[in-house]
Design an enzyme around this catalytic site. Structure first.
Site, short mmCIF file in Angstrom:
data_model
loop_
_atom_site.label_atom_id
_atom_site.label_comp_id
_atom_site.label_asym_id
_atom_site.label_seq_id
_atom_site.Cartn_x
_atom_site.Cartn_y
_atom_site.Cartn_z
N LYS A 27 42.33 63.49 24.68
CA LYS A 27 43.01 62.65 25.66
C LYS A 27 42.90 63.26 27.05
CE LYS A 27 47.44 60.35 26.54
NZ LYS A 27 48.86 60.21 26.12
N GLU B 289 47.91 57.67 16.78
CA GLU B 289 48.00 58.93 17.50
C GLU B 289 48.82 59.94 16.69
OE1 GLU B 289 49.84 60.43 21.81
OE2 GLU B 289 50.27 58.42 21.02
N CYS C 127 47.24 56.45 23.43
CA CYS C 127 48.52 56.10 24.03
C CYS C 127 48.31 55.21 25.26
CB CYS C 127 49.30 57.36 24.36
SG CYS C 127 51.02 57.09 24.88
#
Length: 501
Positions: free
Chosen positions: A318, A258, A368
């Site tokens: 995301k 990430e 994440c």
């Protein structure tokens, strides 16, 4: 509170980083026994609150590191913030324990089902309400235990329900005469038989024909969080090291963590982005690269950029953002002003984004803690012909230091592989960078807190598990409906047993 801490330890033991399934059962059985003996429903609620507060503080205490060490929040305020979050989330479990004690006059089997349903209600509330934060749910303690065989059928929440039933049954052993009850042993035998059957069905088949494998290189930069967004240190190191590894790798697929490239494309040095894009559009290789996309005017997203020859760049944004880290909840801007966290207001991506297709595989990124929400990942499995064959998690757990958060996140990813029968690639900044097969087994991993490249092969998965089938169509609603039905019947029986109309 000791039982609550043991519950936290069962998810990923501090001494090994591994889940301890029997400890999860025993600690929850301890609470169930205490609730049964509580003098009132109010006292039972307080017991549940104390248990859950200790459990949750012991599970996500590492939030203190992100807020104090890297966010600059004063340590007393950071401690209070972690405690306040745990106290708030614990209220769900307090209500569950109070309700169980209030319905203590219904039959024993009904109380056991009510305890499991109330506990699942609390777990579901923690999963969904206020954006959701189900980190450390009890079901994750069973990723290596016999209940793991239930994952392809009912997922982590179903495992938690069954574990609650077993915990209540263990607590009943302290009651006089239970060991002489044939009904008790009949229920135990039926449960053991069902569990054994699930384990037989879920056991990996030996000698099956091998699917074509994909060679991968997973990059772990190990760039300190307090330097990661500093132009003269972490940014320069990231651009140089990741750029070098992306250029030198010979694997068919290269995956970075990430925000491995910690700048928006418009902020990168001249020619850097074009060179990176051209590298993978002119060779027989592909890459999934963590980089924020967009701009300050139009908005930016925490993204994964997919590059491959003969195709336009792929982009995954995301969806499930981190409160206070990636977006600011209403009325809390004063809190975020106390912390120094860069890029704290991302745009949200859509649910069910298309996978990245490469060499016959469909790779579904998640960023994440998005792999914490199996019901959201499951939306991609509604159509078997377009369902992912490989899951890919890119993370930066450096926010939480060299803590148990790394091990906990690995167990979460392993549970997703069991639920969907899909392997998962994990590329992280500091760990755990790993390859997990479709049976939840870690087949290769890099040492944490080191800089390196993990190379290996991954075999994609096909077919749809029962859990993937129904979660993609109904989401968590079957759990909610079952919970409401059981608790509704328990409440009605409880009122009748107390002589109320």
């Amino acid at each position: 509170m000791l039982a609550g801490w043991l519950q936290a330890a069962s998810i990923a033991a501090p001494w090994s980083g591994q889940p301890v399934w029997w400890l999860q059962l025993l600690s929850l059985a301890w609470l169930a026994w205490a609730v049964q003996r509580a003098p009132s429903w109010r006292y039972a609620g307080l017991l549940g609150w104390a248990f859950a507060t200790a459990w949750l503080c012991g599970t996500f205490w590492w939030l203190f590191i992100s807020m104090h060490v890297y966010g600059g929040l004063a340590s007393p305020l950071a401690v209070l913030a972690v405690l306040a979050l745990a106290l708030f989330l614990s209220s769900y479990y307090a209500a569950a324990c109070a309700a169980i004690r209030a319905w203590d006059r219904i039959p024993t089997a009904g109380r056991a089902l009510s305890f499991a349903a109330a506990w699942m209600f609390a777990e579901l509330a923690r999963t969904v309400w206020f954006t959701g934060f189900p980190w450390g749910a009890g079901g994750y303690g069973h990723v290596d235990g016999p209940l793991a065989a239930l994952a392809p059928y009912v997922g982590v929440h179903g495992i938690g329900f069954v574990a609650s039933l077993l915990a209540y049954a263990l607590a009943l052993l302290a009651r006089p005469g239970v060991l002489r009850s044939w009904r008790y042993w009949l229920a135990v035998a039926a449960g053991a038989g069902l569990l054994a059957a699930c384990n037989v069905v879920a056991h990996p088949k030996q000698g099956a024909a091998a699917e074509p494998k994909l060679s991968v290189a997973l990059l772990q930069g190990n760039i300190a969080q307090d330097e990661k967004f500093e132009a003269g240190t972490g940014v320069a190191l990231a651009l140089a090291w990741y750029g070098q590894q992306l250029d030198a790798s010979t694997a068919s697929l290269v995956v970075t963590p990430e925000t491995a490239i910690p700048m928006l494309p418009s902020q990168l040095p001249a020619g850097y982005f074009d060179a990176m894009r051209d590298r993978f559009t002119t060779r027989a290789q592909a890459a999934l690269i963590g980089i924020p996309m967009g701009g300050y005017k139009e908005g930016y997203a925490n993204s994964v950029l997919g590059l491959k020859p003969g195709a336009a760049p792929y982009r995954f944004d995301k969806h499930h953002l981190v409160p206070f880290g990636e977006f600011v909840p209403p009325l809390f801007k004063w809190f975020t002003r106390l912390m120094n966290i860069p890029l704290g207001d991302f745009d949200r991506g859509a649910l069910g984004q298309a996978p990245f297709e490469w060499q016959g595989q469909r790779l579904a990124p998640n960023i994440c803690y998005e792999d914490l929400f199996g019901e959201e990942l499951g939306l991609q499995f509604a159509d078997e012909a377009r369902a992912p064959t490989i899951l890919v998690n890119v993370s930066n757990i450096a926010w939480f230091g060299d803590s148990i958060a790394i091990d906990q996140h690995l167990q979460i990813s392993r549970m997703r592989t069991l639920e969907f029968a899909r392997p998962m690639l994990r590329a992280t900044n500091t760990g755990a960078t790993a390859i997990i097969d479709r049976y939840g087994r870690v087949t290769a991993a890099l040492p944490r807190q080191t800089r390196g490249v993990l190379t290996g092969e991954v075999e994609g998965g096909t077919g749809i598990t029962p859990y993937a089938w129904w979660i993609s169509r109904a989401g968590l609603w079957p759990f909610w409906l079952a919970t409401f039905a059981i608790l509704g019947i328990a409440a009605w029986r409880g009122r009748r047993s107390h002589g109320n109309p």
